[in-house]
Scaffold this active site. Structure first.
Site, PDB file in Angstrom:
ATOM      1  N   CYS A   1      -9.527 -46.330  85.289  1.00  0.00           N
ATOM      2  CA  CYS A   1     -10.801 -46.010  85.943  1.00  0.00           C
ATOM      3  C   CYS A   1     -11.743 -45.333  84.952  1.00  0.00           C
ATOM      4  CB  CYS A   1     -10.584 -45.103  87.161  1.00  0.00           C
ATOM      5  SG  CYS A   1     -12.145 -44.709  87.978  1.00  0.00           S
TER       6      CYS A   1
ATOM      7  N   GLY B   1      -9.135 -59.686  84.784  1.00  0.00           N
ATOM      8  CA  GLY B   1     -10.470 -59.702  84.208  1.00  0.00           C
ATOM      9  C   GLY B   1     -11.120 -61.069  84.210  1.00  0.00           C
TER      10      GLY B   1
ATOM     11  N   PRO C   1      -6.755 -53.791  92.654  1.00  0.00           N
ATOM     12  CA  PRO C   1      -7.255 -52.591  93.338  1.00  0.00           C
ATOM     13  C   PRO C   1      -8.757 -52.452  93.120  1.00  0.00           C
ATOM     14  CG  PRO C   1      -6.133 -51.994  91.279  1.00  0.00           C
ATOM     15  CD  PRO C   1      -5.935 -53.476  91.476  1.00  0.00           C
ATOM     16  N   MET C   2      -9.506 -52.200  94.177  1.00  0.00           N
ATOM     17  CA  MET C   2     -10.945 -51.958  94.032  1.00  0.00           C
ATOM     18  C   MET C   2     -11.357 -50.805  94.933  1.00  0.00           C
ATOM     19  SD  MET C   2     -12.686 -55.730  93.636  1.00  0.00           S
ATOM     20  CE  MET C   2     -11.658 -56.562  94.834  1.00  0.00           C
TER      21      MET C   2
ATOM     22  N   GLY D   1     -10.053 -59.671  91.261  1.00  0.00           N
ATOM     23  CA  GLY D   1     -10.808 -58.587  91.886  1.00  0.00           C
ATOM     24  C   GLY D   1     -12.137 -59.072  92.419  1.00  0.00           C
ATOM     25  N   ARG D   2     -13.160 -59.005  91.568  1.00  0.00           N
ATOM     26  CA  ARG D   2     -14.527 -59.245  92.052  1.00  0.00           C
ATOM     27  C   ARG D   2     -14.728 -60.627  92.668  1.00  0.00           C
ATOM     28  NH1 ARG D   2     -17.291 -57.422  86.637  1.00  0.00           N
ATOM     29  NH2 ARG D   2     -15.344 -58.379  85.952  1.00  0.00           N
TER      30      ARG D   2
ATOM     31  N   LYS E   1      -1.484 -49.525  85.291  1.00  0.00           N
ATOM     32  CA  LYS E   1      -2.593 -50.472  85.107  1.00  0.00           C
ATOM     33  C   LYS E   1      -3.491 -49.938  84.005  1.00  0.00           C
ATOM     34  CE  LYS E   1      -6.142 -53.221  87.381  1.00  0.00           C
ATOM     35  NZ  LYS E   1      -7.434 -52.531  87.182  1.00  0.00           N
TER      36      LYS E   1
HETATM   37  C1  LIG Z   1     -15.821 -52.181  92.700  1.00  0.00           C
HETATM   38  C2  LIG Z   1     -14.588 -52.077  91.833  1.00  0.00           C
HETATM   39  C3  LIG Z   1     -13.670 -51.087  92.051  1.00  0.00           C
HETATM   40  C4  LIG Z   1     -12.512 -50.992  91.259  1.00  0.00           C
HETATM   41  N1  LIG Z   1     -11.589 -50.024  91.539  1.00  0.00           N
HETATM   42  C5  LIG Z   1     -10.437 -49.993  90.828  1.00  0.00           C
HETATM   43  C6  LIG Z   1      -9.397 -49.072  91.177  1.00  0.00           C
HETATM   44  O1  LIG Z   1      -9.498 -48.312  92.158  1.00  0.00           O
HETATM   45  N2  LIG Z   1      -8.275 -49.063  90.414  1.00  0.00           N
HETATM   46  C7  LIG Z   1      -8.115 -49.924  89.342  1.00  0.00           C
HETATM   47  O2  LIG Z   1      -7.073 -49.892  88.678  1.00  0.00           O
HETATM   48  N3  LIG Z   1      -9.063 -50.808  89.006  1.00  0.00           N
HETATM   49  C8  LIG Z   1     -10.198 -50.877  89.732  1.00  0.00           C
HETATM   50  N4  LIG Z   1     -11.144 -51.825  89.429  1.00  0.00           N
HETATM   51  C9  LIG Z   1     -10.871 -52.800  88.361  1.00  0.00           C
HETATM   52  C10 LIG Z   1     -10.265 -54.084  88.936  1.00  0.00           C
HETATM   53  O3  LIG Z   1      -8.990 -53.842  89.488  1.00  0.00           O
HETATM   54  C11 LIG Z   1     -10.151 -55.188  87.863  1.00  0.00           C
HETATM   55  O4  LIG Z   1      -9.212 -54.822  86.889  1.00  0.00           O
HETATM   56  C12 LIG Z   1     -11.494 -55.497  87.190  1.00  0.00           C
HETATM   57  O5  LIG Z   1     -12.541 -55.556  88.136  1.00  0.00           O
HETATM   58  C13 LIG Z   1     -11.454 -56.816  86.417  1.00  0.00           C
HETATM   59  O6  LIG Z   1     -11.061 -57.871  87.237  1.00  0.00           O
HETATM   60  P1  LIG Z   1     -12.102 -58.884  87.985  1.00  0.00           P
HETATM   61  O7  LIG Z   1     -12.979 -59.480  86.915  1.00  0.00           O
HETATM   62  O8  LIG Z   1     -11.191 -59.881  88.645  1.00  0.00           O
HETATM   63  O9  LIG Z   1     -12.895 -58.077  88.945  1.00  0.00           O
HETATM   64  C14 LIG Z   1     -12.299 -51.912  90.203  1.00  0.00           C
HETATM   65  C15 LIG Z   1     -13.256 -52.911  89.968  1.00  0.00           C
HETATM   66  C16 LIG Z   1     -14.379 -53.013  90.779  1.00  0.00           C
HETATM   67  C17 LIG Z   1     -15.366 -54.123  90.502  1.00  0.00           C
END
Ligand SMILES: Cc1cc2nc3c(=O)[nH]c(=O)nc-3n(C[C@H](O)[C@H](O)[C@H](O)COP(=O)(O)O)c2cc1C
Length: 343
Positions: free
Chosen positions: A119, A220, A32-33, A243-244, A158
């Site tokens: 969050c 992560g 989720p982002m 995610g990213r 989460k």
């Molecule tokens: C721009 C952005 C928005 C995010 N929004 C949410 C969200 O709405 N809910 C959530 O549980 N995590 C959110 N996250 C966290 C991601 O789901 C994820 O756990 C975190 O970015 C680490 O994973 P990654 O390194 O693959 O990005 C967000 C992360 C980013 C970068």
């Protein structure tokens, strides 16, 4: 397809797991982002990765806004059938409101409801939601009890690693959540205090996996297919969230899924990349008011052309384009031949 593969990739079969009665196959989840994973983006990711995204999760949806019958927030729960299985993520701290919103998600056809406990944004944590639930597990327990009374579909949580370095309690919170009926646990291995700095602690993710019997999804810093497989192998988690890395490279899921079958996929061609950006913009135009569509299109388009060698000029032009239509014209006019993929 290439034959040079990391040793761990050979002989690894595609994997799946289940959240209650919902099968997640393959075991790869679009994280989720907020501000990004709307229906348009989720659809793009599903289409670019046929059969390779086991679950998508919405942006976090405010139960307070749902309670006020906010139309825009309600719209965040809409999805296309091809996105399924889909998890709708809710944030809030009031058990009854969480349960009423979860019920709404179920009525709208969601497969899973997820509770955001990660969050870090002050506007969320100040009101007791998001990562604040990591330091108030008694409130989270009440929320989960209310969901259990209300829902017939499965619910999940989460988590972050904890609130800060002195309170890395993801293992305890995961155990509690499992006891209250959560059917899977996702863990982002950073504390709230870390925000997105430092590196995710996958050792802690592995400890959560060892502590509970329900599936655990690790999150992560997964940026490559080989990295995803390494995390799966090292930690024994059931699933991986990306995610990213999917922002600049939304094709990552098909690459991980292929590598699980021992195959290494060629990266998308520059023409594929440009076409994907244009398709995303067209969908955002359909779904959002013009200004909002332009904002989201700019952010995503610039990230997605980043991998094109010589794409800097295109990026600058996309940023300056006054409308989404102008952005699409720029993409159409950009001869794919002019760009070499740097990936
Ligand atoms: C721009 C952005 C928005 C995010 N929004 C949410 C969200 O709405 N809910 C959530 O549980 N995590 C959110 N996250 C966290 C991601 O789901 C994820 O756990 C975190 O970015 C680490 O994973 P990654 O390194 O693959 O990005 C967000 C992360 C980013 C970068």
């Amino acid at each position: 397809m290439h034959e040079h593969l990391p040793a761990q990739a050979r002989g690894v079969t595609p994997r799946r797991f289940a959240i209650g009665g919902v099968t997640v196959a393959p075991n790869l989840v679009l994280a989720p982002m907020s501000g990004i994973t709307d229906s348009a983006y989720r659809t793009l990711v599903k289409e670019l990765n046929p059969g390779a995204v086991g679950l998508v999760v919405t942006e976090l949806v405010s139960v307070e806004a749902l309670t006020r019958r906010n139309v825009r927030t309600r719209g965040m729960m809409r999805f296309r059938p091809l996105e399924r299985p889909i998890s709708i993520q809710l944030f809030g701290a009031d058990p009854e409101r969480m349960a009423a919103s979860a019920r709404l998600a179920e009525d709208l056809g969601a497969d899973v409801v997820d509770v955001n406990c990660g969050c870090p944004a002050p506007k969320v944590t100040r009101k007791g939601g998001g990562a604040d639930l990591m330091r108030r597990p008694a409130v989270l327990r009440e929320i989960l009890q209310a969901l259990r009374r209300t829902l017939t579909i499965p619910f999940t949580v989460k988590l972050r690693a904890g609130w800060d370095a002195g309170s890395r309690n993801a293992v305890e919170v995961a155990r509690m959540a499992e006891g209250e009926g959560a059917q899977a646990i996702a863990v982002h291995g950073r504390t709230r205090a870390q925000l997105y700095s430092g590196t995710a602690d996958w050792e802690l993710v592995a400890r959560v996996k060892q502590a509970v019997a329900v599936p655990v999804i690790g999150s992560g810093d997964v940026t490559t297919a080989a990295g995803a497989l390494a995390r799966l192998a090292e930690t024994g988690v059931d699933g991986i969230m990306v995610g990213r890395a999917a922002l600049a490279h939304p094709w990552i899921f098909r690459e991980v899924e292929a590598l699980q079958r021992g195959l290494s996929l060629a990266p998308p061609t520059p023409a594929e990349r440009l076409a994907a950006v244009a398709a995303l913009i067209a969908r955002l135009e359909e779904e959002l008011p013009p200004k909002a569509a332009l904002g989201r299109s700019r952010g995503l388009a610039c990230r997605m052309v980043k991998h094109l060698r010589g794409g800097a000029e295109l990026r600058a032009a996309l940023t300056r384009a006054p409308t989404t239509a102008a952005m699409r014209e720029l993409l159409a006019a950009s001869s794919a031949l002019a760009y070499e993929s740097a990936a």
